[in-house]
Design an enzyme around this catalytic site. Structure first.
Site, PDB file in Angstrom:
ATOM      1  N   LYS A  22     -37.522 -75.653  53.553  1.00  0.00           N
ATOM      2  CA  LYS A  22     -36.827 -75.333  53.999  1.00  0.00           C
ATOM      3  C   LYS A  22     -35.176 -75.814  53.899  1.00  0.00           C
ATOM      4  O   LYS A  22     -34.397 -74.654  52.966  1.00  0.00           O
ATOM      5  CB  LYS A  22     -36.100 -75.140  55.631  1.00  0.00           C
ATOM      6  CG  LYS A  22     -35.384 -74.795  56.123  1.00  0.00           C
ATOM      7  CD  LYS A  22     -35.355 -74.808  57.575  1.00  0.00           C
ATOM      8  CE  LYS A  22     -34.438 -76.486  58.418  1.00  0.00           C
ATOM      9  NZ  LYS A  22     -32.863 -75.395  58.941  1.00  0.00           N
ATOM     10  N   ASN A  23     -34.841 -77.162  53.728  1.00  0.00           N
ATOM     11  CA  ASN A  23     -33.808 -77.608  53.467  1.00  0.00           C
ATOM     12  C   ASN A  23     -32.960 -77.391  51.941  1.00  0.00           C
ATOM     13  O   ASN A  23     -32.137 -77.787  51.981  1.00  0.00           O
ATOM     14  CB  ASN A  23     -33.306 -79.066  54.040  1.00  0.00           C
ATOM     15  CG  ASN A  23     -33.464 -78.619  55.726  1.00  0.00           C
ATOM     16  OD1 ASN A  23     -32.919 -78.007  56.110  1.00  0.00           O
ATOM     17  ND2 ASN A  23     -33.899 -79.944  55.973  1.00  0.00           N
ATOM     18  N   CYS A 117     -28.102 -75.348  65.027  1.00  0.00           N
ATOM     19  CA  CYS A 117     -29.178 -75.783  66.577  1.00  0.00           C
ATOM     20  C   CYS A 117     -27.147 -76.882  67.638  1.00  0.00           C
ATOM     21  O   CYS A 117     -26.647 -77.499  66.165  1.00  0.00           O
ATOM     22  CB  CYS A 117     -29.295 -76.891  66.073  1.00  0.00           C
ATOM     23  SG  CYS A 117     -31.037 -76.589  65.563  1.00  0.00           S
ATOM     24  N   ARG A 122     -21.306 -81.024  64.116  1.00  0.00           N
ATOM     25  CA  ARG A 122     -20.656 -81.668  62.228  1.00  0.00           C
ATOM     26  C   ARG A 122     -19.596 -81.302  62.003  1.00  0.00           C
ATOM     27  O   ARG A 122     -19.638 -79.911  61.291  1.00  0.00           O
ATOM     28  CB  ARG A 122     -22.043 -80.791  62.204  1.00  0.00           C
ATOM     29  CG  ARG A 122     -23.322 -81.627  62.172  1.00  0.00           C
ATOM     30  CD  ARG A 122     -24.756 -81.382  62.179  1.00  0.00           C
ATOM     31  NE  ARG A 122     -25.423 -80.004  62.689  1.00  0.00           N
ATOM     32  CZ  ARG A 122     -26.192 -79.465  62.403  1.00  0.00           C
ATOM     33  NH1 ARG A 122     -26.661 -79.788  61.318  1.00  0.00           N
ATOM     34  NH2 ARG A 122     -26.722 -78.275  62.701  1.00  0.00           N
ATOM     35  N   ASP A 311     -33.848 -86.647  60.762  1.00  0.00           N
ATOM     36  CA  ASP A 311     -35.055 -84.675  61.229  1.00  0.00           C
ATOM     37  C   ASP A 311     -35.956 -84.941  61.668  1.00  0.00           C
ATOM     38  O   ASP A 311     -37.242 -84.050  62.157  1.00  0.00           O
ATOM     39  CB  ASP A 311     -34.728 -83.494  60.368  1.00  0.00           C
ATOM     40  CG  ASP A 311     -33.239 -82.782  59.765  1.00  0.00           C
ATOM     41  OD1 ASP A 311     -32.990 -82.909  60.741  1.00  0.00           O
ATOM     42  OD2 ASP A 311     -33.455 -82.688  59.058  1.00  0.00           O
ATOM     43  N   ARG A 403     -37.572 -71.790  63.206  1.00  0.00           N
ATOM     44  CA  ARG A 403     -36.857 -71.449  62.288  1.00  0.00           C
ATOM     45  C   ARG A 403     -37.186 -72.630  60.844  1.00  0.00           C
ATOM     46  O   ARG A 403     -36.198 -72.318  60.041  1.00  0.00           O
ATOM     47  CB  ARG A 403     -35.035 -71.907  62.631  1.00  0.00           C
ATOM     48  CG  ARG A 403     -34.421 -71.402  63.010  1.00  0.00           C
ATOM     49  CD  ARG A 403     -32.888 -71.381  63.937  1.00  0.00           C
ATOM     50  NE  ARG A 403     -32.583 -72.508  63.053  1.00  0.00           N
ATOM     51  CZ  ARG A 403     -32.233 -73.434  62.940  1.00  0.00           C
ATOM     52  NH1 ARG A 403     -32.041 -74.306  64.385  1.00  0.00           N
ATOM     53  NH2 ARG A 403     -31.515 -74.291  61.949  1.00  0.00           N
TER      54      ARG A 403
END
Length: 437
Positions: A22-23, A117, A122, A311, A403
């Site tokens: 995903k990232n 999230c 951030r 993560d 997600r």
């Protein structure tokens, strides 16, 4: 609205495939804005975040189509649009990565400040610092970043992206995608070294970008006049792979995690080895876990790659919750990434927060309970906890896990887990009554 129901205590056995990252995929989708040619992305995961970003790109003039083989094809049809609206960008932080390519290619952008999230502050100040170094005029106006390139376009420069918490992954992606069109050479110092940034670089090179130092903290980008279409295969998702490895160690018989890149998980392997976990990496790259043994409590501190991933911090906390002894887990990336701790404590975990650290005293067993997912990785931690707990666990707000984990219920069920997705009638009733949803 859905929830997961998990009956714990069953041994997982079999093979589980790892999806595309995903990232890595999210910024690569944004790279489609850099050309009017077709960009074909293989191994593109089917996730809520991907669908949300496709909607953002559609507003910006880029059409996308999912092919029968799972590939995603993107093509920019209209370059006159440069506004990424709040109602879309606020749903996921990764969509903020449209800023760099819009500024580099179209020379102007109006992009909402991001959402995502709730795991701590951030800020995007490093993104803006890097783009300003390339000559962009930037201001924050009514919740939007308004950006304009100078006449003649961006210009190459030396950019430093370091901070007290390390480098910025999304900020590196934004500056990198703007720099491919900047005049002259750009040098990004303290660039993020995550495998996902290296994958973005490889995609950009396939499109005609000139980038050196891929995978290192110093990236050198020589600006080009134009980029073209390309085909690119997304790397495996190291966080999904790590999640399945931890689940296999805790709840396995023997579980094969197939299609991962083991070299991306060295920090996790180091902690697992220290904890006495039984696993091996087979010649074809399959990670084979052997469950059944009680782990030793082992400290972990999150750091940027190649350190222990933030993560995987929540999933590691679940592992330490049933380990023998006391473990200290320290979060160095996102200061508030401990919302899962309270939910694990509902299941019997013994956890105490001390500043940026959590002290976890292992217990003999967790007990099933109703719990609430607060973010993507917290969701994964609660799923693992449900797999090893006695009794039934009900996890609400599972839209978080949608997600970032493709078909997680189906993948775990294929390993023998008793996990189902079902309608959360209580949440639906609360939403209908105007309560929190």
């Amino acid at each position: 609205m859905d929830r997961f129901r998990i009956r714990g205590g069953l041994r997982l056995r079999g093979a589980v495939p790892v999806s595309g990252s995903k990232n890595a995929a999210l910024p690569i989708l944004c790279a489609s804005l850099l050309t009017t040619d077709t960009l074909k992305i293989r191994r593109a995961p089917v996730l809520r975040d991907m669908e949300n970003l496709q909607r953002v790109l559609e507003v910006l003039g880029t059409a996308s189509e999912r092919l029968p083989d799972g590939s995603l094809v993107l093509k920019t049809l209209d370059e006159s649009k440069s506004i990424a609206p709040y109602e879309l960008v606020s749903t996921m932080r990764g969509s903020f990565a449209v800023l760099g390519p819009l500024l580099g290619r179209r020379r102007s952008a109006r992009v909402s400040l991001p959402g995502g999230c709730v795991i701590g502050v951030r800020p995007v100040d490093l993104h803006l610092k890097g783009l300003r170094a390339l000559g962009a005029d930037l201001r924050v106006e009514e919740g939007y970043v308004v950006a304009n390139a100078p006449p003649g376009g961006l210009r190459g420069a030396r950019v430093y992206l370091g901070s007290a918490n390390g480098s910025t992954v999304l900020g590196t992606a934004n500056v990198l995608m703007a720099a491919v069109y900047a005049r002259g050479k750009t040098v990004i110092e303290s660039a993020a070294c995550e495998p996902e940034i290296a994958d973005l670089c490889r995609c950009l090179v396939a499109m005609g970008a000139r980038i050196e130092g891929i995978g290192s903290p110093t990236l050198e980008i020589q600006g080009v006049d134009d980029l073209h279409g390309a085909e690119h295969s997304i790397i495996p998702d190291r966080i999904e792979a790590g999640t399945f490895v931890i689940a296999g160690v805790l709840a396995g018989g023997t579980v094969d995690v197939v299609g991962a890149r083991p070299e991306d998980l060295d920090a996790l392997f180091d902690r697992l080895t220290e904890a006495g976990a039984k696993f091996e990496v087979l010649p074809d790259g399959t990670i084979r876990t052997h469950g059944g043994a009680t782990l030793r409590a082992t400290d972990a501190t999150t750091h940027p790659h190649p350190g222990f991933p933030t993560d995987l911090q929540a999933q590691w906390m679940t592992a330490m919750a049933v380990a023998d002894g006391v473990a200290l887990i320290t979060e160095r990336i996102f200061q508030d990434r401990y919302t899962h701790a309270a939910e694990l404590m509902r299941m019997g975990a013994q956890i105490r927060r001390e500043g940026p650290s959590a002290i976890v005293r292992g217990v003999r067993a967790l007990s099933g309970a109703p719990v609430m997912a607060s973010d993507l990785r917290a969701s994964a931690a609660l799923v693992i906890a449900g797999l090893v707990a006695h009794g039934e666990t009900f996890i609400r707000r599972v839209y978080h896990i949608d997600r970032g984990y493709e078909c997680i219920v189906e993948k775990l069920a294929a390993l023998g887990a008793d996990i189902v997705r079902e309608e959360d009638r209580a949440m639906a009733t609360e939403a209908a009554a105007g309560g929190e949803s």
